[in-house]
Design an enzyme around this catalytic site. Structure first.
Site, PDB file in Angstrom:
ATOM      1  N   HIS A   1     -16.784  -3.536  13.164  1.00  0.00           N
ATOM      2  CA  HIS A   1     -17.237  -3.623  11.766  1.00  0.00           C
ATOM      3  C   HIS A   1     -16.923  -2.402  10.913  1.00  0.00           C
ATOM      4  CE1 HIS A   1     -20.480  -5.505   8.925  1.00  0.00           C
ATOM      5  NE2 HIS A   1     -19.253  -5.935   8.662  1.00  0.00           N
TER       6      HIS A   1
ATOM      7  N   HIS B   1     -29.299  -8.430  15.150  1.00  0.00           N
ATOM      8  CA  HIS B   1     -28.789  -8.967  13.893  1.00  0.00           C
ATOM      9  C   HIS B   1     -28.835 -10.492  13.930  1.00  0.00           C
ATOM     10  CE1 HIS B   1     -26.065  -9.727  10.542  1.00  0.00           C
ATOM     11  NE2 HIS B   1     -26.019  -8.442  10.271  1.00  0.00           N
TER      12      HIS B   1
ATOM     13  N   ARG C   1     -22.110   3.059  10.922  1.00  0.00           N
ATOM     14  CA  ARG C   1     -21.112   3.165  11.984  1.00  0.00           C
ATOM     15  C   ARG C   1     -19.957   4.066  11.563  1.00  0.00           C
ATOM     16  NH1 ARG C   1     -22.382  -1.356  15.571  1.00  0.00           N
ATOM     17  NH2 ARG C   1     -24.289  -2.195  14.644  1.00  0.00           N
TER      18      ARG C   1
ATOM     19  N   ASP D   1     -28.795   1.044  13.746  1.00  0.00           N
ATOM     20  CA  ASP D   1     -27.939   1.381  12.609  1.00  0.00           C
ATOM     21  C   ASP D   1     -28.641   1.316  11.263  1.00  0.00           C
ATOM     22  OD1 ASP D   1     -28.194  -1.361  12.456  1.00  0.00           O
ATOM     23  OD2 ASP D   1     -26.047  -1.789  12.495  1.00  0.00           O
ATOM     24  N   ASN D   2     -29.762   0.633  11.179  1.00  0.00           N
ATOM     25  CA  ASN D   2     -30.559   0.572   9.940  1.00  0.00           C
ATOM     26  C   ASN D   2     -31.873  -0.107  10.265  1.00  0.00           C
ATOM     27  OD1 ASN D   2     -28.011  -1.670   9.263  1.00  0.00           O
ATOM     28  ND2 ASN D   2     -30.064  -2.469   9.597  1.00  0.00           N
TER      29      ASN D   2
ATOM     30  N   ASP E   1     -28.545  -3.159  16.516  1.00  0.00           N
ATOM     31  CA  ASP E   1     -28.224  -3.653  15.181  1.00  0.00           C
ATOM     32  C   ASP E   1     -29.455  -4.257  14.516  1.00  0.00           C
ATOM     33  OD1 ASP E   1     -26.876  -4.556  12.949  1.00  0.00           O
ATOM     34  OD2 ASP E   1     -25.236  -5.440  14.070  1.00  0.00           O
ATOM     35  N   ASP E   2     -29.830  -3.715  13.366  1.00  0.00           N
ATOM     36  CA  ASP E   2     -30.965  -4.224  12.589  1.00  0.00           C
ATOM     37  C   ASP E   2     -32.286  -4.129  13.356  1.00  0.00           C
ATOM     38  OD1 ASP E   2     -29.083  -4.822  10.700  1.00  0.00           O
ATOM     39  OD2 ASP E   2     -29.537  -6.951  10.538  1.00  0.00           O
TER      40      ASP E   2
ATOM     41  N   LYS F   1     -19.825  -4.797  18.852  1.00  0.00           N
ATOM     42  CA  LYS F   1     -19.550  -4.871  17.422  1.00  0.00           C
ATOM     43  C   LYS F   1     -18.718  -3.675  16.968  1.00  0.00           C
ATOM     44  CE  LYS F   1     -22.081  -5.140  13.012  1.00  0.00           C
ATOM     45  NZ  LYS F   1     -23.341  -5.551  12.388  1.00  0.00           N
TER      46      LYS F   1
ATOM     47  N   CYS G   1     -25.086  -1.601   8.287  1.00  0.00           N
ATOM     48  CA  CYS G   1     -24.401  -1.339   9.561  1.00  0.00           C
ATOM     49  C   CYS G   1     -23.052  -0.660   9.405  1.00  0.00           C
ATOM     50  CB  CYS G   1     -24.254  -2.639  10.344  1.00  0.00           C
ATOM     51  SG  CYS G   1     -23.754  -4.069   9.382  1.00  0.00           S
TER      52      CYS G   1
ATOM     53  N   LYS H   1     -33.798  -2.794   5.508  1.00  0.00           N
ATOM     54  CA  LYS H   1     -32.341  -2.659   5.463  1.00  0.00           C
ATOM     55  C   LYS H   1     -31.861  -2.913   4.031  1.00  0.00           C
ATOM     56  CE  LYS H   1     -28.268  -5.220   7.156  1.00  0.00           C
ATOM     57  NZ  LYS H   1     -27.805  -6.292   8.071  1.00  0.00           N
TER      58      LYS H   1
END
Length: 778
Positions: A173, A264, A117, A370-371, A75-76, A171, A113, A429
């Site tokens: 989301h 994140h 996803r 994810d980004n 994540d991130d 996660k 994110c 992001k």
């Protein structure tokens, strides 16, 4: 009625073994038609089983040798953060994974994110899946529901339908924020979307040391506080699922999605991990960014002639910072690196477990982010939630430097370090420039992919990952689920063995909050600004010769810009992108608050479980009144806690006084009053004279105003821990007590009333000014 002595009873006939026509002759009537036959029953029902034909239900059985699938989502984490993508952060286990397979250099995501996803889970473009942005609220349009479309079959549903056992850890989301509560609706929770077992949290982030919203299946759980760390917990749970699977359903392949919250915000890491990196970032982001590019060139990840783009706007040169600023900035990156290193340690434990279980060779492992690295921290902050509430001054930050990254902080690194994460690309992001959407993707499948440590340059998007995994597993891309949307991605399996295989797609649109881009063949256009705002126009890049967007050719080739502009519009129309969301980031983030309406009355009889933040009353930025009726006034403990010390409101009794506090560390607004021994009714009130910040707070005990305070710095935002009554578990809302600080009296009833009038344009502008304001310097 007398029994006919010439006929057997039903019991006697069965005992004598008389069946079929003989049974009828013995007095047994033929079995009547039953509802089960009309509902798809394929056998035959007679009066007794020995004369009937069973229809044993058959589960789907995967083909012999079908591979397991493990998808690890970071994540991130930017393109350049991992060692095998040029980073200096030691990631030996992720590097080991890359050495056993492939690294993709042109993998693209969506910029945030939830949208990524949604694409990964469904093989649909994000707007087609209903999540064109995040899951804060339903905007009222098909592409922006903030909730996974019910006709978008998920990865877990597709693999489960094919006979796989599916597990999710970490996660989630992709469900609408306010559906995460004890009453649901649960239609888009993991257990309802194809996963046999799940251990997860919904929101964009979690506290790593004391998460408040952790679910096992459909039930919220509270993890132990002492020694807890979320990354380790998720690794442990993934390992437990894998071992249970091998012991109980080892005849079936598994699908597991392991979605780490790291890295994140909040940047939180174990103390010993942070200590490993002390001094590692003292050279600063300019040096580290250049060094990462050099390693990327040496690895062949980027062309040898690639150059860094100029520094992103708002990023100062490291040598212009004073020593105190450099020390604070280095601390943020030390924590970030510690988080990545801990994830890597977990990846190593999983690889070792798969080898011990005998599953590694035939397990497809995909690892991605994810980004890109996030700009949310701006200049860096020890409390990200304070940024809309005046920020944290340099002096306050310096006082907290040793706590940054620990349980009493909610930090985020700065734009300078986010630029390093995204080397060699521009921006971050949320953006549609490559800094927002270029990400690492590693694929390893030792039994079938012959390559070891090779690179693949094929252009593929998050939407292509599911069809690639389905293809590898021999599962048709078409779903038999009624009404399921056809997959929009394309398989990249041909690239497993062929480095020169064609791209799975020649075009891909991007849209995020009004920012847009379009890839068509070698050409890429990307918007200078948000759709419809002054100054917006297209930039044009030739990705074949300029892979990191350093030379804008729009003025030289307007014909190509026009062709890609038409292509973007066509794709946008086909995938539910319109109407483009032209609201500001603050308006989108606080849409529920600004829109008003909804529930404005809560009647609670304790004890109750935590009400998650998305479903709890909206207190900050609104008038509210919380009234408690007491059967026993008690002597100490929390009456209510909304959020935590990083952002929240709390009322508690201690040492003969009742406190009403608003905290956004280090910002504090507090009032207190004597606490009588015979209190029957107490009210905590906020009345705003100018939303969102100006108003009056008061404590009213048995009808008498016991304390009041006027302030023009009242808090705005969404607390990250929801509402608790009579105790404060997880992260405390005030440092004046130790959690859970349960109330030792008895609360009979709690009534909460809020003002749910919509914000007008002036009030939204006032909130926006506060959000845009720089941190206080005093």
């Amino acid at each position: 009625m007398e029994r006919d002595p010439n006929k057997l009873s039903r019991r006697e006939a069965i005992a004598a073994g008389i069946t079929g026509s003989a049974a009828v002759g013995a007095g047994l009537a033929a079995a009547p038609a039953q509802a089960g036959e009309a509902a798809g029953f394929k056998g035959r029902i007679a009066p007794v089983m020995s004369a009937s034909t069973p229809d044993i239900r058959q589960e789907a059985v995967p083909a012999a040798g079908s591979p397991n699938v493990l998808l690890v989502i970071l994540d991130d984490v930017g393109f350049a953060d991992l060692g095998c993508y040029g980073g200096e952060i030691p990631t030996p286990n992720i590097d080991r994974l890359a050495a056993s397979g492939l690294r993709y250099t042109n993998f693209r995501t969506t910029g945030v994110c939830s949208a990524t996803r949604a694409s990964v889970m469904t093989g649909l473009n994000p707007h087609s899946a209903g999540i064109g942005w995040l899951t804060f609220s339903d905007s009222g349009y098909p592409g922006y529901r903030g909730d996974l479309a019910e006709n978008a079959a998920t990865m877990a549903e597709r693999f489960s339908d094919a006979g796989y056992c599916a597990y999710h850890v970490g996660k989630w989301h992709v469900n609408l924020a306010d559906t995460t509560n004890a009453a649901g609706p649960t239609r888009n929770w993991p257990s309802q979307r194809g996963y046999a077992r799940s251990y997860w949290f919904q929101g964009h982030s979690t506290d790593y040391f004391a998460p408040a919203q952790l679910y096992a299946g459909n039930e919220r759980i509270t993890p132990p506080v002492d020694g807890y760390y979320a990354t380790d917990d998720f690794t442990d749970r993934a390992l437990a699922f894998l071992r249970d699977h091998r012991a109980q359903r080892g005849d079936r392949p598994f699908l597991m999605t392991l979605a780490h919250p790291g890295a994140h915000s909040p940047l939180q890491a174990r103390r010993e991990d942070i200590a490993r990196f002390k001094g590692a970032y003292d050279a600063g982001w300019d040096v580290l960014r250049a060094a990462r590019l050099d390693r990327q060139k040496a690895m062949g990840l980027v062309p040898a002639n690639a150059a860094l783009p100029p520094a992103n706007p708002g990023v100062p040169r490291w040598d212009t910072l004073d020593p105190a600023q450099r020390r604070v900035q280095a601390r943020y990156m030390e924590v970030y690196a510690a988080m990545i290193a801990r994830i890597d340690e977990g990846v190593g434990r999983i690889l070792d477990a798969l080898e011990a279980l005998g599953d590694r060779d035939n397990t497809i492992i995909a690892l991605m982010s994810d980004n890109g690295g996030s700009p949310d921290g701006r200049g860096g902050t020890p409390n990200l939630l304070a940024m809309v509430n005046g920020g944290v001054t340099p002096a306050e930050t310096a006082e907290r430097i040793d706590a940054i990254g620990g349980p009493d902080s909610y930090p985020m690194y700065s734009l300078g370090w986010a630029s390093v994460s995204n080397t060699p690309f521009r921006l971050y992001k949320h953006d549609t420039h490559l800094g927002g959407v270029a990400d690492p993707l590693i694929l390893s499948w030792p039994r079938t992919i012959p390559a070891r440590g090779e690179l693949r340059g094929q252009f593929l998007h998050a939407v292509d990952l599911l069809p690639t995994l389905l293809d590898a597993a021999g599962i048709p891309a078409r779903s038999d689920r009624p009404g399921a949307k056809p997959i929009e991605g394309r398989s990249a399996r041909s690239s497993f063995a062929d480095r020169d295989a064609p791209d799975p797609r020649d075009r891909q649109y991007f849209e995020m909050g009004g920012l847009r881009a379009m890839r068509l063949g070698r050409w890429r256009i990307v918007s200078k600004g948000r759709f419809g705002l002054p100054g917006d126009a297209w930039e044009l890049y030739d990705t074949a010769t300029d892979p990191n967007e350093t030379r804008d050719l729009a003025a030289e080739r307007p014909d190509i810009v026009e062709r890609l502009d038409r292509a973007w519009t066509k794709e946008a129309q086909a995938h539910q992108v319109f109407p483009i969301d032209d609201r500001s980031l603050l308006e989108r983030s606080f849409a529920e608050l600004f829109r008003g309406g909804g529930k404005d009355r809560w009647s609670i009889i304790p004890p109750i479980d935590l009400i998650p933040e998305e479903s709890s009353p909206k207190l900050l930025g609104r008038d509210f009144e919380i009234e408690l009726t007491l059967a026993d006034a008690g002597r100490q403990g929390v009456l209510f806690a909304h959020g935590n010390q990083f952002l929240g409101a709390v009322a508690f009794v201690r040492e003969g006084r009742v406190w009403f506090e608003f905290r956004c560390d280090p910002h504090l607004i507090a009032l207190d009053a004597p606490w009588p021994s015979t209190v029957r009714n107490v009210r905590f009130v906020q009345r705003l004279s100018a939303r969102p910040r100006v108003g009056r707070l008061s404590i009213v005990i048995d009808g008498r105003e016991a304390a009041a305070l006027d302030s023009d710095r009242l808090l705005l935002g969404t607390p990250m821990q929801g509402l608790q009554i009579g105790r404060n578990e997880s992260v405390r809302a005030s440092p004046r007590y130790a959690a859970p600080f349960a109330f030792d009296g008895r609360i009979e009833r709690v009534e909460i009333r809020t003002d749910n009038k919509p914000y007008d344009a002036g009030e939204i502008a006032a909130a926006s000014r506060a959000y845009a304001a720089p941190a206080r310097k005093d």
